[in-house]
Motif scaffolding. Structure first.
Motif, mmCIF file in Angstrom:
data_model
loop_
_atom_site.group_PDB
_atom_site.id
_atom_site.type_symbol
_atom_site.label_atom_id
_atom_site.label_comp_id
_atom_site.label_asym_id
_atom_site.label_seq_id
_atom_site.Cartn_x
_atom_site.Cartn_y
_atom_site.Cartn_z
ATOM 1 N N ASP A 30 0.841 -1.186 0.000
ATOM 2 C CA ASP A 30 0.000 0.000 0.000
ATOM 3 C C ASP A 30 0.888 1.252 0.000
ATOM 4 O O ASP A 30 0.549 2.263 -0.598
ATOM 5 C CB ASP A 30 -0.893 -0.009 1.253
ATOM 6 N N TRP A 31 2.034 1.157 0.711
ATOM 7 C CA TRP A 31 2.985 2.278 0.758
ATOM 8 C C TRP A 31 4.356 1.760 1.165
ATOM 9 O O TRP A 31 4.462 0.777 1.911
ATOM 10 C CB TRP A 31 2.519 3.338 1.770
ATOM 11 N N LEU A 32 5.397 2.406 0.635
ATOM 12 C CA LEU A 32 6.766 2.034 0.986
ATOM 13 C C LEU A 32 7.676 3.244 0.822
ATOM 14 O O LEU A 32 7.584 3.974 -0.161
ATOM 15 C CB LEU A 32 7.264 0.888 0.100
ATOM 16 N N ALA A 33 8.547 3.469 1.812
ATOM 17 C CA ALA A 33 9.587 4.499 1.715
ATOM 18 C C ALA A 33 10.934 3.828 1.930
ATOM 19 O O ALA A 33 11.100 3.051 2.885
ATOM 20 C CB ALA A 33 9.362 5.584 2.770
ATOM 21 N N ASN A 34 11.885 4.078 1.041
ATOM 22 C CA ASN A 34 13.229 3.488 1.128
ATOM 23 C C ASN A 34 14.227 4.609 1.426
ATOM 24 O O ASN A 34 14.282 5.615 0.720
ATOM 25 C CB ASN A 34 13.590 2.808 -0.192
ATOM 26 N N HIS A 35 15.011 4.445 2.489
ATOM 27 C CA HIS A 35 15.920 5.500 2.936
ATOM 28 C C HIS A 35 17.327 4.926 3.105
ATOM 29 O O HIS A 35 17.548 4.054 3.931
ATOM 30 C CB HIS A 35 15.413 6.062 4.267
ATOM 31 N N ASN A 36 18.250 5.414 2.298
ATOM 32 C CA ASN A 36 19.631 4.943 2.382
ATOM 33 C C ASN A 36 20.324 5.556 3.595
ATOM 34 O O ASN A 36 20.206 6.753 3.856
ATOM 35 C CB ASN A 36 20.381 5.319 1.099
ATOM 36 N N LEU A 37 21.053 4.722 4.342
ATOM 37 C CA LEU A 37 21.801 5.178 5.514
ATOM 38 C C LEU A 37 23.295 5.109 5.214
ATOM 39 O O LEU A 37 23.794 4.050 4.818
ATOM 40 C CB LEU A 37 21.481 4.302 6.732
ATOM 41 N N VAL A 38 23.998 6.214 5.416
ATOM 42 C CA VAL A 38 25.447 6.222 5.199
ATOM 43 C C VAL A 38 26.125 5.246 6.165
ATOM 44 O O VAL A 38 27.038 4.502 5.799
ATOM 45 C CB VAL A 38 26.023 7.648 5.391
ATOM 46 N N TRP A 39 25.644 5.264 7.421
ATOM 47 C CA TRP A 39 26.150 4.342 8.447
ATOM 48 C C TRP A 39 25.016 3.415 8.873
ATOM 49 O O TRP A 39 23.875 3.857 8.996
ATOM 50 C CB TRP A 39 26.656 5.115 9.674
ATOM 51 N N PRO A 40 25.314 2.149 9.126
ATOM 52 C CA PRO A 40 24.238 1.230 9.540
ATOM 53 C C PRO A 40 23.663 1.597 10.901
ATOM 54 O O PRO A 40 24.351 2.162 11.748
ATOM 55 C CB PRO A 40 24.929 -0.143 9.582
ATOM 56 N N SER A 41 22.399 1.271 11.082
ATOM 57 C CA SER A 41 21.733 1.412 12.373
ATOM 58 C C SER A 41 21.368 0.011 12.851
ATOM 59 O O SER A 41 20.765 -0.755 12.107
ATOM 60 C CB SER A 41 20.469 2.263 12.229
ATOM 61 N N LEU A 42 21.741 -0.322 14.077
ATOM 62 C CA LEU A 42 21.439 -1.656 14.609
ATOM 63 C C LEU A 42 20.068 -1.719 15.267
ATOM 64 O O LEU A 42 19.627 -2.790 15.688
ATOM 65 C CB LEU A 42 22.510 -2.095 15.606
ATOM 66 N N SER A 43 19.394 -0.560 15.358
ATOM 67 C CA SER A 43 18.091 -0.535 16.013
ATOM 68 C C SER A 43 17.224 0.546 15.379
ATOM 69 O O SER A 43 17.739 1.527 14.836
ATOM 70 C CB SER A 43 18.263 -0.265 17.512
ATOM 71 N N CYS A 44 15.908 0.364 15.438
ATOM 72 C CA CYS A 44 14.966 1.374 14.956
ATOM 73 C C CYS A 44 13.693 1.269 15.793
ATOM 74 O O CYS A 44 13.198 0.178 16.052
ATOM 75 C CB CYS A 44 14.657 1.182 13.473
ATOM 76 N N ARG A 45 13.201 2.420 16.244
ATOM 77 C CA ARG A 45 12.003 2.429 17.097
ATOM 78 C C ARG A 45 11.140 3.643 16.792
ATOM 79 O O ARG A 45 11.651 4.746 16.560
ATOM 80 C CB ARG A 45 12.379 2.482 18.585
ATOM 81 N N TRP A 46 9.832 3.434 16.825
ATOM 82 C CA TRP A 46 8.897 4.546 16.678
ATOM 83 C C TRP A 46 8.843 5.351 17.963
ATOM 84 O O TRP A 46 8.851 4.785 19.063
ATOM 85 C CB TRP A 46 7.498 4.042 16.355
ATOM 86 N N GLY A 47 8.754 6.686 17.817
ATOM 87 C CA GLY A 47 8.551 7.579 18.948
ATOM 88 C C GLY A 47 7.137 8.130 18.926
ATOM 89 O O GLY A 47 6.238 7.550 18.312
ATOM 90 N N PRO A 48 6.922 9.279 19.564
ATOM 91 C CA PRO A 48 5.557 9.819 19.664
ATOM 92 C C PRO A 48 5.001 10.318 18.335
ATOM 93 O O PRO A 48 5.756 10.742 17.460
ATOM 94 C CB PRO A 48 5.701 10.970 20.665
ATOM 95 N N LEU A 49 3.685 10.264 18.222
ATOM 96 C CA LEU A 49 2.976 10.841 17.077
ATOM 97 C C LEU A 49 2.962 12.360 17.259
ATOM 98 O O LEU A 49 2.596 12.861 18.323
ATOM 99 C CB LEU A 49 1.550 10.287 17.038
ATOM 100 N N LEU A 50 3.386 13.102 16.229
ATOM 101 C CA LEU A 50 3.512 14.551 16.333
ATOM 102 C C LEU A 50 2.324 15.295 15.740
ATOM 103 O O LEU A 50 1.899 16.323 16.259
ATOM 104 C CB LEU A 50 4.790 15.023 15.626
ATOM 105 N N GLU A 51 1.797 14.757 14.643
ATOM 106 C CA GLU A 51 0.763 15.500 13.922
ATOM 107 C C GLU A 51 -0.048 14.543 13.050
ATOM 108 O O GLU A 51 0.505 13.623 12.449
ATOM 109 C CB GLU A 51 1.460 16.540 13.020
#
Length: 460
Positions: A30-51
């Motif tokens: 239904d939707w997809l966003a692809n974001h290249n990272l210069v440096w790897p991230s070993l973790s990813c977490r959602w934070g608060p909803l802003l808007e």
């Protein structure tokens, strides 16, 4: 088990699999966003909803930059725009460049982290407070809103944590959890112990009212003056230290309804259940929960009888805590076999009690429905029982992912990409098309409604 992912099974067809996957994106997502990272991230977490807006939401996202030392390691706070269901045009979502950054992900703040960030966990009662693990015995607590934004250049001084949790005797690198019901933190480490803290033990309103609390390290958001002597971060000692594992503890998780009950898994192939009210020894110790090191565990937030584990034996196992063992060894309700390399992360859906995800060193993130184990939708040998969806958008080990509780079928995932795919990392935010997970009868009725339109469009 420091290396979260060597090459899994030497998959020769990763690029072929990826090319095929990308061609199917307009059909499957239904939707997809692809974001290249210069440096790897070993973790990813959602934070608060802003808007919340008509067609998209804006939300915080926590990730990290694991660098080679030429610039500091960082904890990154990003703002994400999440397109709402049935808004994105199918022909647009597959039009991305693997080497580009996504317009939907914008870096908001950088914290210079003391050492690489191995794991990030947010406090459920206040998701502006996060805990991180690095290569040390301590757990670091950050008030990300109060921390000043830093410029990550070589030689820059490290940001100062708002709180340091002490109690481990050796490095605690990965196992980290936050309690749903109270501001309790749980950790596991190389000292084979599980350690429990309460952030309330720090005399401050940090855990529940960050708006009224000035971060000890923030200086009101200003840069510290050169002649100011930096004060040390406050420390709190453990509420309890729990011994029972015979090797490194790799992951921990609270019982969703209790700050006193929790579980842990480790390189000793054991799953252990604990209750802080009954002492520091295991309540139940499941020997040989898997046939190799256990990497991850999650406790079902809706049906608390079910616990998931993932292992270096490439499997995910579902345990019922009412019947954990048979003849002294682990007796899972079901063994899920579809990955062909070590499983690194398992996580239940926050919305549906039977749905969960698993990611592995094979670069695949699988979505499962254990209610569908008995169903057969095709040749028995073709599909793994219970497998609902395979996300093959990553080309290397998928080290972490997180379901979005504000938009339950939206997932963020990160891969640590090797040299074969250009190094760095890939972050993807994605949502499968709802025809895949909705009840079959509902889907058939919807397709019937549009049948004449579909036939008209497909006719020459």
């Amino acid at each position: 088990m420091k290396e979260r992912g060597g090459k899994g099974g030497g998959q020769p067809s990763v690029n072929e699999r990826y090319t095929q996957w990308k061609s199917l994106v307009p059909i499957l997502y239904d939707w997809l966003a692809n974001h290249n990272l210069v440096w790897p991230s070993l973790s990813c977490r959602w934070g608060p909803l802003l808007e919340q807006a008509t067609y998209k939401n804006r939300q915080r996202l926590y990730l990290s930059e694991q660098t080679d030392g030429s610039v500091p390691n960082t904890l990154v706070i990003a703002n994400c725009e999440i397109v709402k269901p049935r808004v994105a045009a199918a022909e647009h979502i597959a039009q991305f460049n693997e080497e580009a950054r996504s317009p939907f992900v914008k870096k908001f703040k950088t914290i210079i982290h003391p050492g690489e960030v191995n794991r990030i966990r947010e406090l459920p009662q206040n998701s502006k407070i996060v805990a991180t693990h690095t290569d040390s015995p301590d757990v670091l607590i950050w008030d990300v809103e109060a921390q000043p934004n830093r410029h990550a250049v070589l030689g820059a001084t490290e940001s100062r944590p708002d709180l340091i949790l002490t109690g481990h005797q050796e490095d605690a690198e990965f196992a980290l959890a936050m309690c749903q019901s109270e501001p309790f933190v749980l950790s596991g480490g190389k000292d084979k112990s599980v350690v429990l803290w309460s952030i309330h033990d720090h005399i401050s309103t940090l855990a529940t009212d960050s708006g009224a609390t000035k971060s000890p390290g923030s200086n009101g958001g200003k840069s510290p003056k050169a002649d100011e002597k930096p004060t040390e971060s406050p420390k709190i000692q453990a509420r309890g230290i729990f011994q029972g594992h015979e090797d490194t503890v790799e992951d921990v998780q609270f019982c969703p309804s209790s700050a006193q009950e929790f579980c842990s898994v480790g390189d000793d192939s054991c799953l252990i259940l604990w209750d802080a009210r009954t002492g520091s020894s295991p309540v139940v110790k499941v020997e040989k929960a898997h046939n190799a090191d256990l990497h991850c565990v999650d406790w079902n937030p809706i049906d608390e009888n079910f616990i998931l584990t993932g292992s270096a034996d490439n499997t995910v196992r579902l345990f019922d805590r009412r019947n954990l063992t048979s003849n002294g060894v682990g007796s899972p309700v079901h063994i899920f076999t579809n990955h062909n390399a070590a499983v690194l992360c398992v996580q239940w859906s926050p919305d549906k009690s039977s749905i969960f995800g698993s990611s592995a060193e094979d670069g695949v993130l699988n979505i499962w429905d254990h209610n569908k184990i008995g169903e057969r939708s095709g040749p028995a040998s073709k599909f793994a029982p219970g497998l609902l969806f395979r996300h093959s958008g990553h080309r290397d080990k998928v080290v972490d992912f997180h379901w979005n509780s504000h938009d339950p079928w939206t997932i963020v995932s990160v891969s640590d990409d090797g040299e074969s795919t250009g190094g760095g990392g890939t972050l993807q935010i994605w949502r499968m098309i709802d025809l895949i997970h909705r009840p079959q009868e509902e889907v058939i009725n919807e397709l019937e409604k549009f049948k004449s339109h579909i036939l008209t469009c497909s006719s020459p």
